[in-house]
Design a protein around this motif. Structure first.
Motif, PDB file in Angstrom:
ATOM      1  N   ARG A 125       0.830  -1.215   0.000  1.00 38.97           N
ATOM      2  CA  ARG A 125       0.000   0.000   0.000  1.00 38.97           C
ATOM      3  C   ARG A 125       0.861   1.259   0.000  1.00 38.97           C
ATOM      4  N   LEU A 126       1.985   1.209   0.695  1.00 38.21           N
ATOM      5  CA  LEU A 126       2.860   2.385   0.718  1.00 38.21           C
ATOM      6  C   LEU A 126       3.465   2.644  -0.658  1.00 38.21           C
ATOM      7  N   MET A 127       3.755   1.567  -1.373  1.00 38.92           N
ATOM      8  CA  MET A 127       4.317   1.744  -2.717  1.00 38.92           C
ATOM      9  C   MET A 127       3.267   2.340  -3.654  1.00 38.92           C
ATOM     10  N   THR A 128       2.015   1.896  -3.498  1.00 36.59           N
ATOM     11  CA  THR A 128       0.937   2.439  -4.325  1.00 36.59           C
ATOM     12  C   THR A 128       0.788   3.934  -4.065  1.00 36.59           C
ATOM     13  N   ILE A 129       0.977   4.314  -2.789  1.00 30.00           N
ATOM     14  CA  ILE A 129       0.817   5.721  -2.422  1.00 30.00           C
ATOM     15  C   ILE A 129       1.891   6.573  -3.104  1.00 30.00           C
ATOM     16  N   ASP A 130       3.128   6.057  -3.152  1.00 30.54           N
ATOM     17  CA  ASP A 130       4.176   6.795  -3.879  1.00 30.54           C
ATOM     18  C   ASP A 130       3.700   7.104  -5.300  1.00 30.54           C
ATOM     19  N   GLN A 131       3.109   6.100  -5.913  1.00 33.75           N
ATOM     20  CA  GLN A 131       2.623   6.233  -7.284  1.00 33.75           C
ATOM     21  C   GLN A 131       1.539   7.302  -7.374  1.00 33.75           C
ATOM     22  N   SER A 132       0.671   7.287  -6.386  1.00 37.15           N
ATOM     23  CA  SER A 132      -0.421   8.256  -6.375  1.00 37.15           C
ATOM     24  C   SER A 132       0.098   9.698  -6.241  1.00 37.15           C
ATOM     25  N   TYR A 133       1.149   9.864  -5.447  1.00 28.14           N
ATOM     26  CA  TYR A 133       1.761  11.199  -5.322  1.00 28.14           C
ATOM     27  C   TYR A 133       2.285  11.670  -6.681  1.00 28.14           C
ATOM     28  N   VAL A 134       2.939  10.746  -7.384  1.00 29.50           N
ATOM     29  CA  VAL A 134       3.533  11.125  -8.663  1.00 29.50           C
ATOM     30  C   VAL A 134       2.439  11.494  -9.669  1.00 29.50           C
ATOM     31  N   GLU A 135       1.359  10.693  -9.691  1.00 31.87           N
ATOM     32  CA  GLU A 135       0.320  10.916 -10.703  1.00 31.87           C
ATOM     33  C   GLU A 135      -0.633  12.054 -10.364  1.00 31.87           C
ATOM     34  N   PHE A 136      -1.000  12.153  -9.080  1.00 29.60           N
ATOM     35  CA  PHE A 136      -2.039  13.118  -8.706  1.00 29.60           C
ATOM     36  C   PHE A 136      -1.544  14.215  -7.752  1.00 29.60           C
ATOM     37  N   GLY A 137      -0.359  14.041  -7.191  1.00 34.80           N
ATOM     38  CA  GLY A 137       0.132  15.030  -6.226  1.00 34.80           C
ATOM     39  C   GLY A 137      -0.423  14.810  -4.833  1.00 34.80           C
ATOM     40  N   ASN A 138      -1.186  13.750  -4.642  1.00 38.53           N
ATOM     41  CA  ASN A 138      -1.682  13.450  -3.292  1.00 38.53           C
ATOM     42  C   ASN A 138      -1.837  11.955  -3.124  1.00 38.53           C
ATOM     43  N   GLN A 139      -1.957  11.541  -1.861  1.00 44.17           N
ATOM     44  CA  GLN A 139      -1.944  10.093  -1.583  1.00 44.17           C
ATOM     45  C   GLN A 139      -3.250   9.393  -1.931  1.00 44.17           C
ATOM     46  N   MET A 140      -4.337  10.157  -2.159  1.00 45.60           N
ATOM     47  CA  MET A 140      -5.631   9.509  -2.356  1.00 45.60           C
ATOM     48  C   MET A 140      -6.128   9.624  -3.801  1.00 45.60           C
ATOM     49  N   SER A 141      -5.225   9.968  -4.701  1.00 44.19           N
ATOM     50  CA  SER A 141      -5.565  10.066  -6.126  1.00 44.19           C
ATOM     51  C   SER A 141      -6.764  10.976  -6.404  1.00 44.19           C
ATOM     52  N   ILE A 142      -6.777  12.122  -5.759  1.00 42.66           N
ATOM     53  CA  ILE A 142      -7.874  13.077  -5.985  1.00 42.66           C
ATOM     54  C   ILE A 142      -7.407  14.133  -6.998  1.00 42.66           C
ATOM     55  N   PRO A 143      -8.147  14.318  -8.088  1.00 41.26           N
ATOM     56  CA  PRO A 143      -7.769  15.397  -9.017  1.00 41.26           C
ATOM     57  C   PRO A 143      -7.974  16.764  -8.344  1.00 41.26           C
ATOM     58  N   ASP A 144      -7.139  17.729  -8.699  1.00 37.68           N
ATOM     59  CA  ASP A 144      -7.232  19.056  -8.098  1.00 37.68           C
ATOM     60  C   ASP A 144      -8.648  19.656  -8.213  1.00 37.68           C
ATOM     61  N   GLU A 145      -9.288  19.439  -9.386  1.00 37.74           N
ATOM     62  CA  GLU A 145     -10.622  20.035  -9.586  1.00 37.74           C
ATOM     63  C   GLU A 145     -11.597  19.522  -8.533  1.00 37.74           C
ATOM     64  N   GLU A 146     -11.457  18.224  -8.253  1.00 42.39           N
ATOM     65  CA  GLU A 146     -12.374  17.615  -7.292  1.00 42.39           C
ATOM     66  C   GLU A 146     -12.155  18.215  -5.900  1.00 42.39           C
TER      67      GLU A 146
END
Lengths: 431, 216
Positions: A125-146
Motif C-alpha cells: 500500500r505504501l508503494m501504491t501511495i508513492d505512485q499516487s503522489y507522482v500521478e495526482f500530487g496526493n496520496q488519495m488520487s484526488i484530481p485538483d478540480e475535485e
C-alpha cells in the motif's frame, strides 16, 4: 514478478553510501549494547518484553545486516527485514531519548527502508501511495478540480453554521496558506469546513492552493525520498507562488514534520529551513485563543485527555502548545502519562495506518500501550490532533472496548466558540 | 621484558591513546563537515551542553531515573574506573619518582575499596548482560572482550598491591601490561565511547532542541 527479481546489491549500497555520515559512524562505534532502549519502545512493551522487539536488535537485523553483507542479501532476507523495519518500528524516536549516547535507531531504520525500497520491498500500500503522489500530487488520487469542488461545497454547506463562510482558493498575499491531509476531501470534508470556520471566526486572511494542497508525506515512510522531496517542493512552490506568509498544516503529524523539519533537506534548502515559514493548526489555534480572536461560550466540561502525536510533540515543537491549548479549551484536562515529548507512539505513525489491513493485527497488538494509557486517565474523550493517530485510536477503541470519543481541535473549537453576532446564521437565536 | 613493559610500553600506550583518539576525532569531525549539514545548521551549544551534563549526572536524565539499578551500577563502575588509576598512590608515586611531577593521590585504603567497588560493579554489568534477555540478545563477543580488557588492569592492580597469586614483580608487570592494553584499545574499540559520548550527545541535544524537545 518482483519476488523473482534478483537483488541489486549496488543499489542498496548506493543508499548506504549516501547516508554514510560521521554521526552514523559514531553511533556504530559507540553503542555499548546496554539495552536501555528496550523499555522506551512500545512495541517491546506491548509484545510481552520479547527481546526481538528491542530497538537496537531491530536496527541490527535490518541496516546492520545490509551493511555487514554489503547489500548482498537474498529476497527472502529482505522480506524478513521488511517485517522488522515496517511492522516493528514506527520511527517514533523515543529510543533516542533513552539512549545514553543519543543514537538514532529511527534514522537507521529509515535508511534500511530506503535500501529496501530500491528493491521494491515495502508494504504494497505504501508503494501504491508513492505512485499516487507522482500521478495526482496526493496520496488519495484526488484530481485538483475535485478538491476545489469539495471546498466550494463545504463552504456553501457551512453557511448554515457560519454566515458567509468562504473557503478562498488561490488568493494571493495571504497570511496563511492552509493545506490538508487528502483524507479530508476524500472521507471527512467536514474537517475542511471546520478549519475554515475557525479561521473565518478569527478574522484570518487565508487561502488554500488549488494545486499543492496535500500536506501528507507518506513517502517519508515508504523510503522513497525522491517522491517525498517532490511532494514537499510542490507545497513550498504553491506558497511561494501565492506569496503566502506561512504554510499552516492541518491537524496531521507527519505532514508537519515533513514540511518543517525533513522537507528542507530533501529539497536542499539553504540552512535546512523551509523557504516559507511552516506552522501547524495546533499553533495557529493556540494563537487565536491566546490573542482572544476566538471566544468560547464555555469550556469543554467532561474529562478529556490528549494524544501527543510523536511527529508533533517529539519530532515537532508542539508538545507544550498542545497542552496549553487543551487547558484553554477544557475544564478537566487529564494528561496521559508519560506525555508531551515522552509520549508513546499510538502505532498509527511511520506509515502504519496506510499499510492497511495486512498490518492491522500488529497495529492492534502494539497499540495496547496507548489503549492502557487512555484507560488510566479515565477520560471518555480523547483529543487527537493527527489523522493517523485518530484512525489508530478509533481502531483501538473498538479493539479494547475503550468507550471513548475521539475529537479534533477544530471540531472542539467549532462546538465551543461563541461567534460574533454578524457571523451567526439567520434565524439562530442566542442561547 | 619487565623493563620493556614498565618503560617504553607505557609511553607507547599513552602515545597510541592520544594520537589514536585525536585521529578518530579529527577524521570524524572532517567527515561531519561534509556529511552532517544538519548538525551545523542547527547546532545549539546550550542544548548540547545540557544534554551532556544531564547524562553525566547520576539520575540526571529520565532514562537514568527510570533505571535506578543500572544507574548506580554504571556510575559506580565509571567513577572508580576513572578515579582509581588517576589518583592511586602507587601511580602518583611512580609519576613523582620518574618525572618529578607531584600528583594528588587517594589513600591506599580508599583506592583499595574503590577497586573492589569497581570489580563488583563490573561483575554486575557482566551478569546483567547474560541475565537480562534484551541485553543478552544484542551482546556480542566483542562486548565481552572489551569488558575483560577493562577489568584486567584492576584485578591485577589489586592482586599486586596485596601480593597475591603470583610473585609481586610478575603481577606488577601484568598490571602494567593490561593497563597499557586498555589504553591502546580505547581509540579503536567500543571503549571509544570515552570521547565519542561527547560528540553524539552534542548532536542529539541540538537535533532534538530544534524540535523543542529534550533528550534527558
Amino acid at each position: 514478478m518482483s519476488d523473482q527479481m534478483p537483488v541489486n546489491a549496488e543499489e542498496i549500497m548506493a543508499v548506504i553510501e549516501r547516508n554514510d555520515s560521521a554521526r552514523l559512524r559514531a553511533w556504530l562505534k559507540t553503542c555499548t549494547s546496554c539495552g536501555l532502549c528496550s523499555e522506551s519502545c512500545f512495541f517491546y512493551l506491548a509484545n510481552d518484553n520479547k527481546p526481538e522487539f528491542m530497538p537496537q536488535y531491530k536496527a541490527r537485523k535490518t541496516l546492520g545486516e545490509l551493511m555487514k553483507n554489503k547489500g548482498k542479501v537474498t529476497r527472502a532476507q529482505l522480506e524478513e527485514m521488511k517485517e522488522v523495519a515496517w511492522a516493528r518500528c514506527t520511527m517514533c524516536r523515543r529510543c533516542s531519548q533513552y539512549c545514553p549516547f543519543g543514537i538514532e535507531i529511527a534514522v537507521m531504520i529509515n535508511v534500511a527502508r530506503q535500501c529496501m525500497r530500491t528493491q521494491n520491498v515495502c508494504p504494497d500500500r505504501l508503494m501504491t501511495i508513492d505512485q499516487s503522489y507522482v500521478e495526482f500530487g496526493n496520496q488519495m488520487s484526488i484530481p485538483d478540480e475535485e478538491f476545489v469542488e469539495t471546498c466550494e461545497w463545504m463552504a456553501e454547506e457551512g453557511q448554515d453554521r457560519l454566515k458567509d463562510l468562504e473557503i478562498p482558493i488561490d488568493k494571493e498575499d495571504t497570511n496563511i496558506m492552509f493545506v490538508v491531509n487528502s483524507r479530508e476531501p476524500k472521507y471527512y470534508p467536514q474537517d475542511i469546513q471546520e478549519a475554515a470556520m475557525v479561521m473565518h471566526a478569527a478574522g484570518e486572511n487565508w487561502t488554500m492552493p488549488s494545486h499543492g494542497w496535500e500536506a501528507t508525506n507518506l513517502s517519508m515512510f515508504s523510503g522513497n525520498l525522491k517522491v517525498a522531496g517532490q511532494v514537499t517542493q510542490t507545497l513550498y512552490d504553491a506558497a511561494i507562488k501565492l506569496r503566502a506568509k506561512k504554510i499552516c498544516i492541518t491537524e496531521c503529524g507527519h505532514a508537519y514534520r515533513a514540511a518543517k523539519y525533513e522537507g528542507p533537506y530533501w529539497t536542499k534548502q539553504p540552512g535546512g529551513k523551509a523557504p516559507v515559514e511552516v506552522t501547524h493548526a495546533v499553533a495557529l489555534f493556540h494563537s487565536y485563543m491566546k490573542e482572544g480572536r476566538i471566544k468560547l461560550k464555555h469550556k469543554f466540561k467532561d474529562a478529556i485527555t490528549y494524544q501527543h502525536p510523536c511527529n508533533l510533540s517529539r519530532s515537532g515543537d508542539l508538545g507544550e502548545l498542545g497542552d496549553e491549548l487543551m487547558e484553554m479549551l477544557c475544564e478537566n484536562y487529564v494528561p496521559m502519562e508519560p506525555h508531551r515529548e515522552w509520549s508513546h507512539c499510538c502505532c498509527g505513525g511511520g506509515g502504519f495506518i496506510p499499510m492497511g489491513a495486512d498490518y492491522k493485527k500488529t497495529r492492534m497488538v502494539a497499540g495496547k500501550v496507548k489503549a492502557e494509557q487512555i484507560q488510566k486517565t479515565g477520560a471518555k474523550f480523547v483529543l487527537v490532533p493527527c489523522h493517523n493517530c485518530t484512525d489508530q485510536i478509533n481502531d483501538l477503541n473498538k479493539e479494547y472496548n475503550l468507550g471513548i470519543k475521539v475529537m479534533s481541535f477544530k471540531e472542539l473549537i467549532c462546538e465551543l466558540m461563541d461567534l460574533p453576532p454578524h457571523m451567526k446564521p439567520e434565524g439562530e437565536e442566542d442561547e | 621484558m619487565y623493563a620493556f613493559v614498565n618503560g617504553p610500553l607505557v609511553w607507547i600506550a599513552f602515545a597510541v591513546l592520544v594520537l589514536g583518539s585525536l585521529w578518530q576525532i579529527v577524521s570524524l569531525y572532517k567527515m561531519s563537515k561534509r556529511t552532517d549539514k544538519v548538525y551545523y545548521d542547527h547546532y545549539n551549544p546550550g542544548a548540547a551542553a545540557a544534554s551532556v551534563w544531564a547524562w553525566l549526572m547520576p539520575f540526571g536524565s529520565r532514562s537514568w531515573r527510570e533505571h535506578p539499578g543500572l544507574t548506580v551500577g554504571t556510575f559506580a563502575f565509571h567513577v572508580c574506573l576513572i578515579a582509581v588509576p588517576l589518583f592511586a598512590l602507587g601511580h602518583a608515586a611512580t609519576l613523582e619518582f620518574n618525572r618529578g611531577i607531584a600528583w594528588p593521590s587517594l589513600p591506599d585504603a580508599v583506592a583499595d575499596k574503590m577497586t573492589l567497588v569497581f570489580l563488583a560493579a563490573a561483575l554486575f554489568l557482566l551478569i546483567r548482560r547474560f541475565a537480562v534477555p534484551q541485553v543478552r540478545i544484542v551482546t556480542e563477543c566483542k562486548d565481552i572482550v572489551v569488558w575483560v580488557i577493562t577489568v584486567l588492569p584492576f584485578l591485577t592492580g589489586y592482586l599486586s598491591a596485596h601480593k597475591l597469586l603470583l610473585d609481586p614483580d610478575t603481577m606488577l608487570m601484568l598490571h602494567v601490561f593490561t593497563g597499557c592494553l586498555m589504553l591502546i584499545c580505547i581509540p579503536f574499540t567500543k571503549l571509544a565511547h570515552v570521547f565519542l559520548f561527547f560528540m553524539t550527545r552534542a548532536f542529539i541535544g541540538s537535533e532534538f532542541a530544534r524540535r523543542g524537545t529534550k533528550t534527558w
